[in-house]
Design a protein around this motif. Structure first.
Motif, PDB file in Angstrom:
ATOM      1  N   ARG A 166      79.358 -69.005 -15.988  1.00 11.94           N
ATOM      2  CA  ARG A 166      80.757 -68.979 -15.571  1.00 11.94           C
ATOM      3  C   ARG A 166      81.549 -70.015 -16.359  1.00 11.94           C
ATOM      4  O   ARG A 166      81.238 -71.208 -16.337  1.00 11.94           O
ATOM      5  CB  ARG A 166      80.884 -69.340 -14.086  1.00 11.94           C
ATOM      6  N   GLY A 167      82.590 -69.591 -17.050  1.00 15.83           N
ATOM      7  CA  GLY A 167      83.503 -70.519 -17.690  1.00 15.83           C
ATOM      8  C   GLY A 167      84.638 -70.837 -16.739  1.00 15.83           C
ATOM      9  O   GLY A 167      85.048 -69.999 -15.935  1.00 15.83           O
ATOM     10  N   ILE A 168      85.151 -72.049 -16.810  1.00 15.53           N
ATOM     11  CA  ILE A 168      86.189 -72.497 -15.888  1.00 15.53           C
ATOM     12  C   ILE A 168      87.517 -72.553 -16.625  1.00 15.53           C
ATOM     13  O   ILE A 168      87.689 -73.342 -17.562  1.00 15.53           O
ATOM     14  CB  ILE A 168      85.862 -73.884 -15.315  1.00 15.53           C
ATOM     15  N   ASN A 169      88.449 -71.720 -16.217  1.00 19.33           N
ATOM     16  CA  ASN A 169      89.781 -71.714 -16.816  1.00 19.33           C
ATOM     17  C   ASN A 169      90.895 -71.914 -15.808  1.00 19.33           C
ATOM     18  O   ASN A 169      92.025 -72.215 -16.187  1.00 19.33           O
ATOM     19  CB  ASN A 169      90.019 -70.399 -17.562  1.00 19.33           C
ATOM     20  N   THR A 170      90.604 -71.741 -14.520  1.00 17.96           N
ATOM     21  CA  THR A 170      91.610 -71.876 -13.466  1.00 17.96           C
ATOM     22  C   THR A 170      91.027 -72.658 -12.299  1.00 17.96           C
ATOM     23  O   THR A 170      89.805 -72.819 -12.181  1.00 17.96           O
ATOM     24  CB  THR A 170      92.061 -70.495 -12.957  1.00 17.96           C
ATOM     25  N   LYS A 171      91.894 -73.115 -11.418  1.00 16.11           N
ATOM     26  CA  LYS A 171      91.425 -73.836 -10.234  1.00 16.11           C
ATOM     27  C   LYS A 171      90.625 -72.906  -9.316  1.00 16.11           C
ATOM     28  O   LYS A 171      89.692 -73.350  -8.633  1.00 16.11           O
ATOM     29  CB  LYS A 171      92.615 -74.434  -9.478  1.00 16.11           C
ATOM     30  N   ALA A 172      90.973 -71.624  -9.310  1.00 16.39           N
ATOM     31  CA  ALA A 172      90.204 -70.669  -8.510  1.00 16.39           C
ATOM     32  C   ALA A 172      88.784 -70.558  -9.037  1.00 16.39           C
ATOM     33  O   ALA A 172      87.807 -70.536  -8.265  1.00 16.39           O
ATOM     34  CB  ALA A 172      90.891 -69.305  -8.515  1.00 16.39           C
ATOM     35  N   GLN A 173      88.622 -70.492 -10.358  1.00 15.79           N
ATOM     36  CA  GLN A 173      87.288 -70.425 -10.946  1.00 15.79           C
ATOM     37  C   GLN A 173      86.528 -71.732 -10.721  1.00 15.79           C
ATOM     38  O   GLN A 173      85.308 -71.719 -10.552  1.00 15.79           O
ATOM     39  CB  GLN A 173      87.396 -70.113 -12.431  1.00 15.79           C
ATOM     40  N   LEU A 174      87.258 -72.845 -10.699  1.00 17.93           N
ATOM     41  CA  LEU A 174      86.622 -74.124 -10.402  1.00 17.93           C
ATOM     42  C   LEU A 174      86.036 -74.109  -8.995  1.00 17.93           C
ATOM     43  O   LEU A 174      84.903 -74.566  -8.770  1.00 17.93           O
ATOM     44  CB  LEU A 174      87.652 -75.248 -10.544  1.00 17.93           C
ATOM     45  N   ALA A 175      86.785 -73.562  -8.042  1.00 18.47           N
ATOM     46  CA  ALA A 175      86.297 -73.471  -6.663  1.00 18.47           C
ATOM     47  C   ALA A 175      85.098 -72.537  -6.567  1.00 18.47           C
ATOM     48  O   ALA A 175      84.150 -72.806  -5.813  1.00 18.47           O
ATOM     49  CB  ALA A 175      87.427 -72.992  -5.753  1.00 18.47           C
ATOM     50  N   GLU A 176      85.116 -71.445  -7.318  1.00 24.69           N
ATOM     51  CA  GLU A 176      83.979 -70.518  -7.314  1.00 24.69           C
ATOM     52  C   GLU A 176      82.728 -71.205  -7.850  1.00 24.69           C
ATOM     53  O   GLU A 176      81.631 -71.053  -7.307  1.00 24.69           O
ATOM     54  CB  GLU A 176      84.304 -69.289  -8.158  1.00 24.69           C
ATOM     55  N   ALA A 177      82.885 -71.972  -8.930  1.00 19.35           N
ATOM     56  CA  ALA A 177      81.745 -72.695  -9.500  1.00 19.35           C
ATOM     57  C   ALA A 177      81.213 -73.737  -8.522  1.00 19.35           C
ATOM     58  O   ALA A 177      80.002 -73.948  -8.413  1.00 19.35           O
ATOM     59  CB  ALA A 177      82.143 -73.353 -10.812  1.00 19.35           C
ATOM     60  N   GLU A 178      82.132 -74.385  -7.799  1.00 17.51           N
ATOM     61  CA  GLU A 178      81.711 -75.350  -6.782  1.00 17.51           C
ATOM     62  C   GLU A 178      80.849 -74.666  -5.725  1.00 17.51           C
ATOM     63  O   GLU A 178      79.814 -75.204  -5.299  1.00 17.51           O
ATOM     64  CB  GLU A 178      82.931 -75.990  -6.120  1.00 17.51           C
ATOM     65  N   GLY A 179      81.256 -73.475  -5.311  1.00 14.31           N
ATOM     66  CA  GLY A 179      80.481 -72.741  -4.321  1.00 14.31           C
ATOM     67  C   GLY A 179      79.081 -72.417  -4.809  1.00 14.31           C
ATOM     68  O   GLY A 179      78.094 -72.567  -4.071  1.00 14.31           O
ATOM     69  N   VAL A 180      78.977 -71.990  -6.064  1.00 14.31           N
ATOM     70  CA  VAL A 180      77.658 -71.676  -6.634  1.00 14.31           C
ATOM     71  C   VAL A 180      76.808 -72.935  -6.718  1.00 14.31           C
ATOM     72  O   VAL A 180      75.618 -72.936  -6.366  1.00 14.31           O
ATOM     73  CB  VAL A 180      77.814 -71.029  -8.024  1.00 14.31           C
ATOM     74  N   MET A 181      77.424 -74.024  -7.168  1.00 16.10           N
ATOM     75  CA  MET A 181      76.673 -75.271  -7.308  1.00 16.10           C
ATOM     76  C   MET A 181      76.206 -75.783  -5.949  1.00 16.10           C
ATOM     77  O   MET A 181      75.061 -76.243  -5.804  1.00 16.10           O
ATOM     78  CB  MET A 181      77.537 -76.321  -7.993  1.00 16.10           C
TER      79      MET A 181
END
Length: 451
Positions: A227-242
């Motif tokens: 997952r690449g992070i380009n938006t705050k929404a994607q940042l939140a998604e990555a946080e959930g996975v982590m």
């Protein structure tokens, strides 16, 4: 066994405009570590490894973070943004030193693992020129597609350039790539910019390799990992996975999480054996929790060391610099900061202990505070072993309470108290017989008080 040398080039020059933030994209955090820190932590390290980080102009903060995580990192600046291949060649001097494997990764993919980097390098040892990382996309729209013939990767086709049949392919380009170090510059230097944007694209390396008769292969991983992070929404998604990863790793190591989905961990949290964490606990960076400790619900812990069989909470806040000895107890609505509480200390409720040392087996009564700030400087409170501090006491620092000393409830202590002494600072209580009745009569003008 011969150890293959490697150079990992991490591309971290992007501005991240879609993040809508003044902070460079790769410095945003997942599990209390920067995106860049996660990638650098996964990159090969140790004997025979080198690391290069490519940053944008005026991004000294990114360089500083890279050096903090990996002091061995070489920093290169991509002065102009002319594509991913152009960014890689910003680190030409590092490539030219000569290594067996050149790994190319991105600073905004925090979920990539060291194991994936190792799998990506393996085909190079078998003679492949390029190993490209791919994933099966649930929705491949917008991703470059891997064109595979047999076991060979023959091209990476951008979505805009793909035919209808090629757009049906769900094996997509993650962007991460390993190139044989002996052929890396020969491949990269032949990548052209004959495209609508006039940029040099790293995926074109596959075509160059095939034109030379060199083998390119695909290594697959999960979509989550790249997952690449380009938006705050994607940042939140990555946080959930982590967080899901960290919770699973904790439980696999023997930690009891009663309601895992409500507990938030940091990437560097260290657990001992038989630790129990109740629902709705937040653990920030720099926390170590020893065997048998219980963290009760709604507690928040940052930069803290907890000994064995400690009890914390519920509703406790442990701030940076807290250290609790074995068997210490921190109860509800207790806050600590820069405080060392030795073995067996009890601070059971409604207290603040800051800039303090509390000796073993001392008891701190409800409502006690260490008054550590005078409006200009912080001062320290030292409480000896086996001391008893009564309810609702204020200890005005700098002050020392001796071993075995006893502080009476409601006291404001401004002077040192010797060992085994009793200190009491309280106005004398007076009792006026019948005073309450007379007061009521005076206020009511002789009438009965309203109920």
């Amino acid at each position: 066994m011969t150890i293959r040398s490697s150079l990992t080039i991490v591309l971290a020059a992007g501005e991240g405009t879609r993040m809508r933030s003044n902070l460079p994209k790769v410095l945003h955090s997942v599990a209390h570590q920067s995106l860049l820190a996660h990638v650098l932590g996964a990159a090969p390290q140790g004997t025979g490894t080198a690391l290069a980080v490519v940053i944008g102009p005026d991004h000294q903060a990114v360089a500083d973070e890279a050096k903090r995580i990996r002091p061995d990192a070489l920093i290169f600046v991509q002065a102009e943004r002319l594509g991913t291949a152009h960014a890689v060649l910003a680190a030409r001097k590092a490539i030219a030193r000569g290594v067996d494997d050149v790994l190319i990764a991105f600073g905004d993919t925090p979920l990539i693992s060291a194991e994936t980097f190792a799998r990506l390098r393996a085909p190079l040892a078998g003679g492949a020129a390029i190993a490209a990382l791919g994933f099966r996309a649930k929705d491949p729209t917008g991703y470059g597609r891997f064109i595979v013939e047999g076991n060979r990767l023959v091209a990476i086709r951008e979505h805009a350039d793909a035919s209808n049949d090629e757009r049906k392919i769900d094996l997509c380009n993650a962007g991460v790539m390993a190139i044989d170090g002996r052929r890396a510059l020969a491949i990269l230097d032949r990548i052209g910019n004959a495209n609508s944007k006039g940029e040099y694209y790293l995926p074109d390396a596959v075509g160059v390799a095939n034109d030379n008769g060199w083998e390119s292969v695909v290594i697959e991983t999960s979509e989550d990992e790249v997952r690449g992070i380009n938006t705050k929404a994607q940042l939140a998604e990555a946080e959930g996975v982590m967080q899901t990863r960290l919770r699973k790793a904790a439980m696999d190591a023997g930690v009891t999480l009663i309601a895992p989905e409500t507990v938030f961990l940091a990437a560097d949290t260290v657990f001992g054996k038989d630790v129990t964490i109740e629902p709705f606990v937040v653990i920030g960076p720099g926390v170590s929790i020893a065997d048998g400790t219980v963290i009760h619900s709604f507690s928040h812990i940052v930069e803290t060391t907890l000994g064995k069989k400690v009890s914390v909470g519920p509703y406790a806040r442990l701030r940076p610099g807290t250290s609790l000895g074995d068997g210490a107890r921190i109860g509800n609505f207790v806050e600590t900061k820069a405080a060392t509480l030795e073995a067996g200390v009890k601070v059971n409720h409604l207290s603040y202990i800051g800039d303090a040392t509390v000796g073993a087996n001392s008891n701190i009564g409800a409502g006690t505070i260490t008054c550590n700030y005078d409006g200009f400087k912080k001062h320290k409170t030292v409480i000896g072993q086996g001391a008893f501090v009564g309810t609702n006491s204020s200890l005005v620092a700098p002050v020392k309470i001796g071993n075995g000393a006893y502080i009476g409830s409601g006291s404001v202590i401004t002077k040192d108290v010797p060992d085994d002494a009793m200190a009491l600072e309280r106005s004398q209580q007076t009792i006026r017989e019948g005073g309450a009745a007379r007061y009521r009569e005076m206020k009511s003008g002789g009438k009965k008080a309203e109920k």
